[in-house]
Motif scaffolding. Structure first.
Motif, PDB file in Angstrom:
ATOM      1  N   TYR A 128       0.844  -1.196   0.000  1.00 20.66           N
ATOM      2  CA  TYR A 128       0.000   0.000   0.000  1.00 20.66           C
ATOM      3  C   TYR A 128       0.879   1.245   0.000  1.00 20.66           C
ATOM      4  N   LYS A 129       0.861   1.935  -1.126  1.00 21.75           N
ATOM      5  CA  LYS A 129       1.559   3.214  -1.256  1.00 21.75           C
ATOM      6  C   LYS A 129       3.004   3.160  -0.753  1.00 21.75           C
ATOM      7  N   GLY A 130       3.761   2.205  -1.251  1.00 16.27           N
ATOM      8  CA  GLY A 130       5.188   2.168  -0.948  1.00 16.27           C
ATOM      9  C   GLY A 130       5.580   1.373   0.275  1.00 16.27           C
ATOM     10  N   SER A 131       4.611   0.836   1.018  1.00 20.79           N
ATOM     11  CA  SER A 131       5.004   0.047   2.183  1.00 20.79           C
ATOM     12  C   SER A 131       4.213  -1.251   2.274  1.00 20.79           C
ATOM     13  N   PHE A 132       4.712  -2.151   3.109  1.00 21.14           N
ATOM     14  CA  PHE A 132       4.076  -3.443   3.313  1.00 21.14           C
ATOM     15  C   PHE A 132       3.408  -3.477   4.683  1.00 21.14           C
ATOM     16  N   ALA A 169      -7.709   0.007 -14.418  1.00 17.30           N
ATOM     17  CA  ALA A 169      -8.923   0.781 -14.672  1.00 17.30           C
ATOM     18  C   ALA A 169      -9.506   1.301 -13.359  1.00 17.30           C
ATOM     19  N   VAL A 170      -9.491   0.448 -12.338  1.00 16.75           N
ATOM     20  CA  VAL A 170     -10.021   0.872 -11.029  1.00 16.75           C
ATOM     21  C   VAL A 170      -9.096   1.923 -10.408  1.00 16.75           C
ATOM     22  N   ALA A 171      -7.782   1.688 -10.533  1.00 13.88           N
ATOM     23  CA  ALA A 171      -6.824   2.642  -9.964  1.00 13.88           C
ATOM     24  C   ALA A 171      -6.986   4.021 -10.607  1.00 13.88           C
ATOM     25  N   ASP A 172      -7.229   4.008 -11.920  1.00  8.63           N
ATOM     26  CA  ASP A 172      -7.365   5.266 -12.660  1.00  8.63           C
ATOM     27  C   ASP A 172      -8.604   6.041 -12.225  1.00  8.63           C
ATOM     28  N   LYS A 173      -9.665   5.303 -11.883  1.00  8.98           N
ATOM     29  CA  LYS A 173     -10.939   5.943 -11.513  1.00  8.98           C
ATOM     30  C   LYS A 173     -11.084   6.096  -9.997  1.00  8.98           C
ATOM     31  N   GLY A 232     -17.116   7.924  -1.318  1.00 11.01           N
ATOM     32  CA  GLY A 232     -16.794   7.364  -0.004  1.00 11.01           C
ATOM     33  C   GLY A 232     -16.506   5.876  -0.054  1.00 11.01           C
ATOM     34  N   VAL A 233     -15.931   5.415  -1.160  1.00 11.04           N
ATOM     35  CA  VAL A 233     -15.682   3.983  -1.333  1.00 11.04           C
ATOM     36  C   VAL A 233     -14.181   3.704  -1.239  1.00 11.04           C
ATOM     37  N   GLU A 234     -13.809   2.716  -0.434  1.00  7.40           N
ATOM     38  CA  GLU A 234     -12.429   2.244  -0.379  1.00  7.40           C
ATOM     39  C   GLU A 234     -12.295   1.016  -1.273  1.00  7.40           C
ATOM     40  N   VAL A 235     -11.101   0.757  -1.748  1.00  2.00           N
ATOM     41  CA  VAL A 235     -10.865  -0.381  -2.627  1.00  2.00           C
ATOM     42  C   VAL A 235      -9.819  -1.297  -1.995  1.00  2.00           C
ATOM     43  N   ILE A 236     -10.047  -2.602  -2.089  1.00  2.00           N
ATOM     44  CA  ILE A 236      -9.007  -3.588  -1.764  1.00  2.00           C
ATOM     45  C   ILE A 236      -8.937  -4.540  -2.953  1.00  2.00           C
ATOM     46  N   SER A 237      -7.748  -4.690  -3.540  1.00  2.00           N
ATOM     47  CA  SER A 237      -7.594  -5.682  -4.603  1.00  2.00           C
ATOM     48  C   SER A 237      -6.904  -6.913  -4.013  1.00  2.00           C
ATOM     49  N   HIS A 261       6.648  -1.099 -11.898  1.00  2.00           N
ATOM     50  CA  HIS A 261       7.154  -1.271 -13.262  1.00  2.00           C
ATOM     51  C   HIS A 261       6.104  -1.181 -14.345  1.00  2.00           C
ATOM     52  N   GLU A 262       4.830  -1.337 -13.988  1.00  2.22           N
ATOM     53  CA  GLU A 262       3.817  -1.269 -15.041  1.00  2.22           C
ATOM     54  C   GLU A 262       2.662  -0.330 -14.675  1.00  2.22           C
ATOM     55  N   LEU A 263       1.966  -0.614 -13.577  1.00  4.80           N
ATOM     56  CA  LEU A 263       0.754   0.159 -13.277  1.00  4.80           C
ATOM     57  C   LEU A 263       1.041   1.647 -13.091  1.00  4.80           C
ATOM     58  N   SER A 264       2.200   1.952 -12.497  1.00  2.00           N
ATOM     59  CA  SER A 264       2.502   3.369 -12.275  1.00  2.00           C
ATOM     60  C   SER A 264       2.744   4.100 -13.597  1.00  2.00           C
ATOM     61  N   LYS A 265       2.952   3.332 -14.684  1.00  6.60           N
ATOM     62  CA  LYS A 265       3.093   3.955 -16.004  1.00  6.60           C
ATOM     63  C   LYS A 265       1.732   4.163 -16.666  1.00  6.60           C
ATOM     64  N   MET A 266       0.708   3.472 -16.136  1.00  6.31           N
ATOM     65  CA  MET A 266      -0.653   3.630 -16.667  1.00  6.31           C
ATOM     66  C   MET A 266      -1.448   4.615 -15.820  1.00  6.31           C
ATOM     67  N   VAL A 267      -1.156   4.648 -14.549  1.00 12.67           N
ATOM     68  CA  VAL A 267      -1.934   5.458 -13.604  1.00 12.67           C
ATOM     69  C   VAL A 267      -0.976   6.387 -12.867  1.00 12.67           C
ATOM     70  N   LYS A 268      -1.240   7.671 -12.974  1.00 12.48           N
ATOM     71  CA  LYS A 268      -0.351   8.653 -12.356  1.00 12.48           C
ATOM     72  C   LYS A 268      -0.272   8.419 -10.842  1.00 12.48           C
ATOM     73  N   GLY A 269       0.924   8.306 -10.322  1.00  9.35           N
ATOM     74  CA  GLY A 269       1.096   8.112  -8.883  1.00  9.35           C
ATOM     75  C   GLY A 269       1.008   6.661  -8.438  1.00  9.35           C
ATOM     76  N   GLY A 270       0.675   5.766  -9.360  1.00  9.22           N
ATOM     77  CA  GLY A 270       0.600   4.345  -9.007  1.00  9.22           C
ATOM     78  C   GLY A 270      -0.717   3.978  -8.344  1.00  9.22           C
ATOM     79  N   VAL A 271      -0.764   2.743  -7.881  1.00 10.68           N
ATOM     80  CA  VAL A 271      -2.013   2.223  -7.299  1.00 10.68           C
ATOM     81  C   VAL A 271      -2.274   2.885  -5.939  1.00 10.68           C
ATOM     82  N   PRO A 272      -3.444   3.511  -5.780  1.00 12.77           N
ATOM     83  CA  PRO A 272      -3.700   4.265  -4.554  1.00 12.77           C
ATOM     84  C   PRO A 272      -4.387   3.478  -3.438  1.00 12.77           C
ATOM     85  N   PHE A 273      -4.597   2.181  -3.644  1.00  9.97           N
ATOM     86  CA  PHE A 273      -5.313   1.399  -2.630  1.00  9.97           C
ATOM     87  C   PHE A 273      -4.501   0.169  -2.219  1.00  9.97           C
ATOM     88  N   HIS A 274      -5.007  -0.556  -1.212  1.00 10.39           N
ATOM     89  CA  HIS A 274      -4.332  -1.762  -0.720  1.00 10.39           C
ATOM     90  C   HIS A 274      -4.382  -2.874  -1.767  1.00 10.39           C
TER      91      HIS A 274
END
Lengths: 81, 150
Positions: A52-56, B3-7, B15-20, B35-48
């Motif tokens: 999650y955001k750079g950490s485990f 797609a979920v990370a982008d949206k 008010g929705v949290e995401v867990i993949s 190496h991949e998702l952060s190139k598709m979605v600015k800032g990388g994956v924002p959820f757990h």
């Protein structure tokens, strides 16, 4: 002729007997975890290691109580869809 | 998942949290993000991004594929009380439609806000007619709602 040790037939057959069809190896069924997810029912809680955001650290579903949660399973990282 | 990370901002707005969840380790999740998702979605994956290497979470949710040792595409909408309101499971080759998840979340949030007094007819979207089930509506849905309103 196969030697015997005590009562054990080390050959698996009585001498002269045609061996029976080999029995399939015993497979241990994976630990049965019943599917409990149903609409209208409580979501099964879990704790799992997470990135999650750079950490485990662990993520626990019930820590999100009071919020809406979108829980998404997918086949694997570095897949194509 | 990109797609979920982008949206994700749309989900946050609701008010929705995401867990993949997948069977990959959390270390591989990091590599995929970096190496991949952060190139598709600015800032990388924002959820757990959770790791379920033994498949136990997947089994509990009925998405564990015993033969392939993977988890099927399962999407669950869980409300603030921890109740599953919607679930959708697809085999691997077809991806989800994000806007449909959003539509369902908005519909369930509307139902909840109405205290369960309103129901959403087929194809409901925000702004469209809702139904208020009660004695007066029995046998009279045809007067207020028609299939072409979907």
């Amino acid at each position: 002729m196969a030697e015997t040790v005590g009562c054990a037939r080390t050959s698996g057959t009585v001498s002269g007997e045609t061996p029976a069809e080999p029995t399939p190896p015993v497979t241990i069924a994976p630990k049965e975890i019943p599917m409990t997810a149903r609409v209208g029912q409580k979501a099964p809680d879990f704790t799992a290691p997470a990135y999650y955001k750079g950490s485990f650290g662990p993520v626990k579903l019930s820590d999100f109580a009071g919020k809406w949660v979108l829980l998404c399973f997918y086949p694997g990282d570095f897949t194509f869809v | 998942m990109s797609a979920v990370a982008d949206k994700y901002p749309v989900l946050q707005g609701l008010g929705v949290e995401v867990i993949s969840v997948s069977v990959d380790s959390h270390f591989v999740h990091k590599m995929w993000n970096d190496h991949e998702l952060s190139k598709m979605v600015k800032g990388g994956v924002p959820f757990h991004m959770a790791s379920d290497q033994a498949g136990n979470v997947g089994r509990a949710y009925g998405v564990w594929d015993e033969n392939q040792g993977i988890e099927l595409r399962g999407r669950f909408i869980i409300d603030p009380d921890g109740i599953i309101q919607a679930m959708e499971v697809l085999t691997p080759p077809v991806g989800r439609k994000f806007s449909e998840s959003i539509r369902q979340i908005q519909a369930f949030q509307h139902v909840r806000a109405s205290g369960g007094k309103e129901a959403m007819p087929a194809g409901w979207e925000p702004g469209k007619l809702t139904l208020k089930p009660g004695p007066e509506l029995v046998g009279k849905v045809w007067e207020v709602w028609k299939p072409d309103m979907e």
